[in-house]
Design an enzyme around this catalytic site. Sequence first.
Site, PDB file in Angstrom:
ATOM      1  CD  GLU A   1      -2.944  -0.865   2.410  1.00  0.00           C
ATOM      2  OE1 GLU A   1      -3.790  -1.755   2.568  1.00  0.00           O
ATOM      3  OE2 GLU A   1      -2.803   0.076   3.212  1.00  0.00           O
TER       4      GLU A   1
ATOM      5  CG  ASP B   1      -4.402   8.301   8.139  1.00  0.00           C
ATOM      6  OD1 ASP B   1      -4.301   7.076   8.355  1.00  0.00           O
ATOM      7  OD2 ASP B   1      -4.635   8.783   7.028  1.00  0.00           O
TER       8      ASP B   1
END
Lengths: 406, 279
Positions: free
Chosen positions: B50, B61
């Site tokens: 990723e 996040d």
Amino acid sequence: MNQSPNLNSYREGPDEDGRFGIFGGRFVAETLMPLILDLQDEWNKAKTDPAFQAELKHLGAHYIGRPSPLYYAERLTQHLGGAKIYFKREELNHTGSHKINNCIGQILLAKRMGKTRIIAETGAGQHGVASATVAARFGFPCVVYMGATDVERQAPNVFRMKLLGAEVRPVTAGHGTLKDAMNEALRDWVTNVEDTYYLIGTAAGPHPYPELVRDFQAVIGTEAREQMLEAEGRLPDMVVAAVGGGSNAIGIFHPFLDDKNVRIVGVEAGGKGLDGDEHCASLTAGSPGVLHGNRTYLLQDADGQIKEGHSISAGLDYPGIGPEHAWLHQIGRAEYVPIMDEEALEAFQLLTRLEGIIPALEPSHAIAEVIKRAPKMGKDQIILMNLSGRGDKDIFTVGKILGMEL
Amino acid sequence: MTARMDKRFADLAAEGRPALVTYFMGGDPDYASSLEIMKALPKAGSDVIELGMPFSDPMADGPAIQLAGQRALKGGQTLAKTLQMARDFRKDDDATPIVLMGYYNPIYIYGVERFLDEALEAGIDGLIVVDLPPEMDDELCLPALAKGINFIRLATPTTDDKRLPAVLKNTSGFVYYVSMNGITGSALPDPALIGGAVGRIKAHTKLPVCVGFGVKTAEHARAIGASADGVVVGTAIVNQIASSLTADGTASAATVAGVETLVMSLASGVRGARLAAAE
């Protein structure tokens, strides 16, 4: 997607997907999707529930102090020598700004949804204070995210929130302003989805927030329209309001959108000028993008990274704007203009001296625009301006800039 | 391109072990070091990569990935450079699937068509775009699928059985199960609960289910890998990179080596996962 300029009404948005033309939408993480769908269901039920509307009205009258007065600013009008100037006095509301209108509405929704904890983001602290106030009134614990820079420049409001029992969490990421506070509130929400209600303070974010915040704030324009008809027997020629995220502005604009002879003017924070990055004029100097759950005009670079922006006023210090304003700008129903920090400061002082009203720095931007426009208009014309908040919170900031000892 | 992803998961299924999916932020702390890290990942045992696309406002996040994004942006990373990184990687490795992960705005500004064409040409196999739920499929998901790029959707604990079919409808490549409500980098929840959730998703789809959020050690990887088709590790790798940097934030000799050591350890975890489950 394509917006017809010949709409029957400008007041029918958003569509069922939360779009105003290409703007708005629901750009959120999957974790939040079920929540905002629940909120939408609850809002759809509440809208048409007479008991909900009655409670809203009762609290508006007895807790907020509605209707707020419509005030003819006679001395300012004489001084400028042009159009008659009226203020919608939202600064007289409980907690000192229009923000409480939305907070009362949303706390009732939170209660209906069985949520037990409130979070909010705040820039100037007006929405934080209003959130802490309704949380105290309804017995909810409340966490307010506030950029560290704003915590410093809006100290009186930080203290108010703490007195009201809220926890103020300073956010140091980025420049420590409203954008960063909103990121952090979203992180809290995504972590505490089960019990937490996110009380968004402006008419932005994922659908249904732009719609429901507007509807709770539209009481401003609805009242002002009736009051103006009563005072003058006609509608104003122009409605002016300051725009950060845009909740006070959409609140006063929306009931006038279909009155095609009423010009609508939103005033953005021009900061230190539009040439560099030190401003927050997202409509005048930004471009469409996606942030904080909606597509709207943003201040961003060529790579789609969001800029920080700058305004003397913490409440306007946001690099985006509510999606309905983006749409009104694009179709040309409303015009949006920038006012610089210095012009807002001058307007702040002029109003204080002429009318004995200390305005917040946010509506001082709107006053500065009125100062420019009124002299060019006829004495038989009328400007209605939303005086959205009082300036008690800003006296330290202004004192510092003017070099006064406090 | 879709073939690369499907083949990788089919091979691993035949091998009888889950995939190790590793996340890192493209351009952290600089382009050259970041490319070295990317090249080191498969050699250390990563099965799927990723590649993070930095964004100024990463709302889902935690602090570790936020800071990594800031370092990358400060180092001059852009979406164009992230695509270039994939191209550079593909010169030596045409087998490891690459998934781009990030937020929508930089893609929207780049232009969806242009982005998809260049991603395809750069050898990208899939996209994870955090702020595009199924309700927004017209934006990027459907155009990506039409070009043959997988659109990998996140499923979360709030995705109930009623909503799951909508989430899975246009998902391809694999399903990314986010093990908790929260941001990246939080603590790992009980593996038994995760196993139940993976089973629930598998009842609705034939796609591989990879689990992420909170996986930090080989032990975690082993425990999660017992039920999942893949284990995603992100924050631990990003933290490893952060801890290797010099005082002024530049890469050190330990930057790539540290990631290699960590990923080798995680790889041993996924390789022992089914053995552990069988015991």
